[in-house]
Motif scaffolding. Structure first.
Motif, PDB file in Angstrom:
ATOM      1  N   VAL A   5       0.675  -0.916  -0.044  1.00  0.00           N
ATOM      2  CA  VAL A   5      -0.162  -0.116  -0.218  1.00  0.00           C
ATOM      3  C   VAL A   5       1.167   1.061  -0.209  1.00  0.00           C
ATOM      4  N   PHE A   6       0.111   2.302  -0.872  1.00  0.00           N
ATOM      5  CA  PHE A   6       1.685   3.095  -0.701  1.00  0.00           C
ATOM      6  C   PHE A   6       0.190   4.179  -1.061  1.00  0.00           C
ATOM      7  N   GLU A   7       0.783   5.412   0.125  1.00  0.00           N
ATOM      8  CA  GLU A   7       0.083   6.418   0.299  1.00  0.00           C
ATOM      9  C   GLU A   7       0.342   8.007  -0.072  1.00  0.00           C
ATOM     10  N   ILE A   8      -0.291   8.859  -1.035  1.00  0.00           N
ATOM     11  CA  ILE A   8       0.260  10.662  -0.749  1.00  0.00           C
ATOM     12  C   ILE A   8      -0.697  11.463  -0.747  1.00  0.00           C
ATOM     13  N   GLN A   9      -0.599  12.742  -0.188  1.00  0.00           N
ATOM     14  CA  GLN A   9      -1.761  13.570   0.105  1.00  0.00           C
ATOM     15  C   GLN A   9      -1.389  14.786  -0.850  1.00  0.00           C
ATOM     16  N   PRO A  14      -9.930  15.752  -6.588  1.00  0.00           N
ATOM     17  CA  PRO A  14      -9.886  14.056  -7.295  1.00  0.00           C
ATOM     18  C   PRO A  14      -9.820  13.517  -8.329  1.00  0.00           C
ATOM     19  N   GLU A  15     -10.722  15.181  -8.922  1.00  0.00           N
ATOM     20  CA  GLU A  15     -10.704  15.065 -10.180  1.00  0.00           C
ATOM     21  C   GLU A  15      -9.370  15.589 -11.299  1.00  0.00           C
ATOM     22  N   LYS A  16      -9.299  16.211 -10.187  1.00  0.00           N
ATOM     23  CA  LYS A  16      -7.550  16.970 -11.338  1.00  0.00           C
ATOM     24  C   LYS A  16      -6.729  15.883 -10.863  1.00  0.00           C
ATOM     25  N   VAL A  17      -6.606  14.975  -9.450  1.00  0.00           N
ATOM     26  CA  VAL A  17      -4.896  13.882  -9.628  1.00  0.00           C
ATOM     27  C   VAL A  17      -6.344  13.018 -10.483  1.00  0.00           C
ATOM     28  N   TRP A  18      -7.747  12.276 -10.770  1.00  0.00           N
ATOM     29  CA  TRP A  18      -8.033  11.406 -11.973  1.00  0.00           C
ATOM     30  C   TRP A  18      -7.184  11.282 -13.594  1.00  0.00           C
ATOM     31  N   GLN A  29       4.046  10.891 -18.410  1.00  0.00           N
ATOM     32  CA  GLN A  29       4.818  11.612 -17.322  1.00  0.00           C
ATOM     33  C   GLN A  29       4.535  11.060 -15.639  1.00  0.00           C
ATOM     34  N   TRP A  30       4.125  10.989 -15.491  1.00  0.00           N
ATOM     35  CA  TRP A  30       3.951  10.104 -13.563  1.00  0.00           C
ATOM     36  C   TRP A  30       4.801   8.320 -14.129  1.00  0.00           C
ATOM     37  N   THR A  31       4.595   8.069 -15.441  1.00  0.00           N
ATOM     38  CA  THR A  31       4.927   5.854 -15.402  1.00  0.00           C
ATOM     39  C   THR A  31       6.514   5.935 -15.732  1.00  0.00           C
ATOM     40  N   THR A  32       6.579   7.842 -15.874  1.00  0.00           N
ATOM     41  CA  THR A  32       8.264   7.270 -16.334  1.00  0.00           C
ATOM     42  C   THR A  32       8.813   6.954 -15.180  1.00  0.00           C
ATOM     43  N   ALA A  33       8.529   6.853 -14.085  1.00  0.00           N
ATOM     44  CA  ALA A  33       9.013   6.455 -12.849  1.00  0.00           C
ATOM     45  C   ALA A  33       8.848   4.733 -12.788  1.00  0.00           C
ATOM     46  N   PHE A  34       8.393   4.177 -14.181  1.00  0.00           N
ATOM     47  CA  PHE A  34       8.284   2.570 -14.075  1.00  0.00           C
ATOM     48  C   PHE A  34       9.241   2.279 -15.200  1.00  0.00           C
ATOM     49  N   ALA A  35       9.596   3.138 -16.067  1.00  0.00           N
ATOM     50  CA  ALA A  35       9.778   3.260 -17.511  1.00  0.00           C
ATOM     51  C   ALA A  35       9.481   3.763 -18.776  1.00  0.00           C
ATOM     52  N   GLU A  36      10.994   4.268 -18.742  1.00  0.00           N
ATOM     53  CA  GLU A  36      10.901   5.887 -20.029  1.00  0.00           C
ATOM     54  C   GLU A  36       9.812   5.194 -20.740  1.00  0.00           C
ATOM     55  N   GLY A  37       8.955   5.902 -21.074  1.00  0.00           N
ATOM     56  CA  GLY A  37       8.290   5.931 -22.687  1.00  0.00           C
ATOM     57  C   GLY A  37       6.637   5.280 -22.224  1.00  0.00           C
ATOM     58  N   SER A  38       6.826   5.449 -21.425  1.00  0.00           N
ATOM     59  CA  SER A  38       5.428   4.058 -20.925  1.00  0.00           C
ATOM     60  C   SER A  38       4.149   4.506 -21.612  1.00  0.00           C
ATOM     61  N   PHE A  39       3.312   3.904 -21.874  1.00  0.00           N
ATOM     62  CA  PHE A  39       2.336   4.556 -21.946  1.00  0.00           C
ATOM     63  C   PHE A  39       0.947   3.306 -21.712  1.00  0.00           C
ATOM     64  N   GLY A 132       4.297  10.985  -6.435  1.00  0.00           N
ATOM     65  CA  GLY A 132       5.634  11.940  -6.410  1.00  0.00           C
ATOM     66  C   GLY A 132       5.365  12.726  -7.936  1.00  0.00           C
ATOM     67  N   ILE A 133       5.620  11.967  -8.843  1.00  0.00           N
ATOM     68  CA  ILE A 133       5.423  12.796  -9.884  1.00  0.00           C
ATOM     69  C   ILE A 133       3.384  13.026  -9.989  1.00  0.00           C
ATOM     70  N   VAL A 134       2.806  12.385  -9.634  1.00  0.00           N
ATOM     71  CA  VAL A 134       1.016  12.616  -9.693  1.00  0.00           C
ATOM     72  C   VAL A 134       0.958  13.761  -8.889  1.00  0.00           C
ATOM     73  N   LYS A 135       1.778  13.849  -7.325  1.00  0.00           N
ATOM     74  CA  LYS A 135       1.518  15.160  -6.892  1.00  0.00           C
ATOM     75  C   LYS A 135       2.003  16.243  -7.128  1.00  0.00           C
ATOM     76  N   ASN A 136       2.852  15.547  -8.204  1.00  0.00           N
ATOM     77  CA  ASN A 136       3.761  17.136  -8.397  1.00  0.00           C
ATOM     78  C   ASN A 136       2.558  18.458  -9.247  1.00  0.00           C
TER      79      ASN A 136
END
Length: 142
Positions: A5-9, A14-18, A29-39, A132-136
């Motif tokens: 479980v991972f959490e961030i404030q 919620p609509e913006k985060v979604w 952008q945020w999935t670059t944390a897993f693999a560059e160029g993810s889609f 962290g990228i999602v938050k930013n």
């Protein structure tokens, strides 16, 4: 199976985060944390199969188990993809859920992962960076 479980404030609705989570440009952008160029390919309606890919057509395919916009989405991971070819896996209940809870400070984003033990370290390393990228993006994008 390991439950993580991972959490961030996040100081955003919620609509913006979604929107940041699932709109194509910000997802990439945020999935670059897993693999560059993810889609991802596919649509997020319940029951649909989604492909999560890198630029080499490697990744995984999953079924959308639940989708309540701006509240929760849950995927059941069905297998891996190698050079565009699906390889079903017997992972059982390997799931990934994103739960958004509105509060006085904006939104608490929680990710719940059920994963085979061999992927635990990868997720523990990458998920905090991704959130962290999602938050930013959620707090600083127009």
């Amino acid at each position: 199976m390991e439950k993580l479980v991972f959490e961030i404030q996040i100081n955003a609705s919620p609509e913006k985060v979604w929107s940041v989570l699932w709109d194509d440009i910000s997802y990439r952008q945020w999935t670059t944390a897993f693999a560059e160029g993810s889609f991802y390919q596919g649509t997020l309606e319940e029951g649909n199969i989604i492909k999560f890919l890198d630029p080499n057509n490697n990744g995984m395919f999953s079924r959308v188990e639940k989708n309540i916009p701006a509240k929760e989405i849950k995927f059941l991971h069905l297998g891996e993809i190698y050079s565009g070819v699906e390889a079903p896996q017997d992972w059982g209940e390997a799931t990934e859920a994103y739960i958004l809870e509105e509060n006085d400070e904006g939104t608490k984003l929680k990710s719940e992962i059920q994963t085979p033990a061999e992927f635990k370290g990868f997720f523990e390393d990458k998920f905090p960076k991704a959130l962290g990228i999602v938050k930013n993006l959620s707090e600083n994008q127009l």
